[in-house]
Design a protein around this motif. Structure first.
Motif, short mmCIF file in Angstrom:
data_model
loop_
_atom_site.label_atom_id
_atom_site.label_comp_id
_atom_site.label_asym_id
_atom_site.label_seq_id
_atom_site.Cartn_x
_atom_site.Cartn_y
_atom_site.Cartn_z
N THR A 1 0.83 -1.20 0.00
CA THR A 1 0.00 0.00 0.00
C THR A 1 0.87 1.25 0.00
O THR A 1 0.58 2.22 -0.72
N GLY A 2 1.92 1.26 0.79
CA GLY A 2 2.83 2.39 0.83
C GLY A 2 3.48 2.65 -0.52
O GLY A 2 3.59 3.79 -0.98
N ILE A 3 3.93 1.58 -1.17
CA ILE A 3 4.56 1.72 -2.49
C ILE A 3 3.56 2.25 -3.52
O ILE A 3 3.89 3.14 -4.32
N VAL A 4 2.35 1.74 -3.49
CA VAL A 4 1.32 2.21 -4.43
C VAL A 4 1.02 3.69 -4.20
O VAL A 4 0.91 4.47 -5.16
N LEU A 5 0.93 4.11 -2.94
CA LEU A 5 0.66 5.52 -2.66
C LEU A 5 1.81 6.41 -3.12
O LEU A 5 1.59 7.51 -3.65
N ILE A 6 3.04 5.96 -2.93
CA ILE A 6 4.18 6.73 -3.41
C ILE A 6 4.16 6.84 -4.93
O ILE A 6 4.42 7.91 -5.50
N LEU A 7 3.85 5.74 -5.61
CA LEU A 7 3.76 5.77 -7.07
C LEU A 7 2.66 6.72 -7.55
O LEU A 7 2.85 7.47 -8.52
N ILE A 8 1.52 6.70 -6.87
CA ILE A 8 0.44 7.61 -7.24
C ILE A 8 0.89 9.06 -7.06
O ILE A 8 0.61 9.92 -7.91
N ALA A 9 1.60 9.33 -5.96
CA ALA A 9 2.08 10.69 -5.72
C ALA A 9 3.04 11.14 -6.82
O ALA A 9 2.94 12.27 -7.31
N LEU B 1 1.04 11.77 -10.07
CA LEU B 1 0.33 13.05 -10.00
C LEU B 1 1.30 14.23 -10.13
O LEU B 1 0.99 15.23 -10.79
N PHE B 2 2.45 14.10 -9.50
CA PHE B 2 3.44 15.16 -9.59
C PHE B 2 3.98 15.28 -11.01
O PHE B 2 4.22 16.36 -11.52
N TYR B 3 4.16 14.13 -11.69
CA TYR B 3 4.68 14.13 -13.06
C TYR B 3 3.70 14.78 -14.03
O TYR B 3 4.09 15.50 -14.94
N PHE B 4 2.39 14.54 -13.85
CA PHE B 4 1.39 15.10 -14.75
C PHE B 4 1.06 16.55 -14.43
O PHE B 4 0.20 17.14 -15.07
N ASN B 5 1.73 17.09 -13.45
CA ASN B 5 1.58 18.51 -13.16
C ASN B 5 2.08 19.32 -14.35
O ASN B 5 3.03 18.92 -15.04
N ASP B 6 1.46 20.46 -14.62
CA ASP B 6 1.80 21.25 -15.81
C ASP B 6 3.25 21.72 -15.82
O ASP B 6 3.91 21.73 -16.85
N ASN B 7 3.76 22.14 -14.69
CA ASN B 7 5.12 22.68 -14.66
C ASN B 7 6.08 21.73 -13.95
O ASN B 7 6.79 22.10 -13.04
N THR C 1 9.31 19.59 -13.35
CA THR C 1 10.74 19.47 -13.66
C THR C 1 11.35 18.58 -12.59
O THR C 1 10.83 18.48 -11.48
N VAL C 2 12.44 17.95 -12.94
CA VAL C 2 13.10 17.06 -11.98
C VAL C 2 13.61 17.86 -10.79
O VAL C 2 13.59 17.38 -9.65
N MET C 3 14.00 19.07 -11.02
CA MET C 3 14.52 19.89 -9.92
C MET C 3 13.44 20.23 -8.89
O MET C 3 13.74 20.44 -7.73
N ARG C 4 12.18 20.24 -9.32
CA ARG C 4 11.10 20.53 -8.37
C ARG C 4 10.95 19.42 -7.34
O ARG C 4 10.38 19.64 -6.28
N LEU C 5 11.45 18.23 -7.66
CA LEU C 5 11.39 17.14 -6.67
C LEU C 5 12.24 17.45 -5.45
O LEU C 5 12.02 16.89 -4.38
N PHE C 6 13.22 18.32 -5.61
CA PHE C 6 14.16 18.60 -4.52
C PHE C 6 13.92 19.97 -3.89
O PHE C 6 14.76 20.46 -3.14
N GLU C 7 12.78 20.59 -4.18
CA GLU C 7 12.44 21.85 -3.54
C GLU C 7 12.03 21.58 -2.09
O GLU C 7 11.55 20.48 -1.76
N PRO C 8 12.19 22.56 -1.22
CA PRO C 8 11.87 22.34 0.20
C PRO C 8 10.43 21.89 0.46
O PRO C 8 10.21 21.01 1.28
N ILE C 9 9.46 22.44 -0.26
CA ILE C 9 8.07 22.08 0.01
C ILE C 9 7.82 20.63 -0.37
O ILE C 9 7.10 19.90 0.32
N THR C 10 8.44 20.15 -1.45
CA THR C 10 8.28 18.76 -1.87
C THR C 10 8.96 17.83 -0.87
O THR C 10 8.39 16.80 -0.48
N LEU C 11 10.15 18.20 -0.44
CA LEU C 11 10.86 17.38 0.55
C LEU C 11 10.10 17.34 1.87
O LEU C 11 10.07 16.30 2.54
N MET C 12 9.49 18.46 2.26
CA MET C 12 8.70 18.46 3.48
C MET C 12 7.51 17.52 3.36
O MET C 12 7.17 16.79 4.30
N GLY C 13 6.87 17.52 2.20
CA GLY C 13 5.75 16.60 1.98
C GLY C 13 6.18 15.15 2.04
O GLY C 13 5.49 14.31 2.63
#
Length: 94
Positions: free
Chosen positions: A7-15, A18-24, A26-38
């Protein structure tokens, strides 16, 4: 526990999907503070739930083991009483 991991792996994959299909995206957005906090928040919640579920399941397993041990002890006592009863009957018949 395997179902929780799955279940944890599936939820991570869904996240990530969803993040990938976001309009803007970029790979660098994965390492922004708000993403890391989430991500850290999700991991923390997962650890808390996992700890609670592990604690409850271990408690149930300990109770079950105690019940099985008592059942085996009662079986031994019953066998001993039956053996004594059969000895008493045999001694009375002689």
């Amino acid at each position: 526990m395997k179902s929780l991991t799955l279940t944890g792996i599936v939820l991570i994959l869904i996240a990530f999907v969803l993040f990938y299909f976001n309009d803007n995206f970029t790979v660098m957005r994965l390492f922004e503070p708000i993403t890391l906090m989430g991500i850290l928040f999700g991991v923390g919640i997962g650890l808390i739930f996992g700890g609670l579920i592990g604690y409850v399941s271990k408690g149930n397993a300990v109770k079950q083991a105690k019940i099985q041990q008592e059942f085996k002890l009662l079986q031994k006592e019953k066998a001993e009483l039956e053996r004594q009863k059969s000895e008493n009957i045999n001694n009375g018949n002689l």
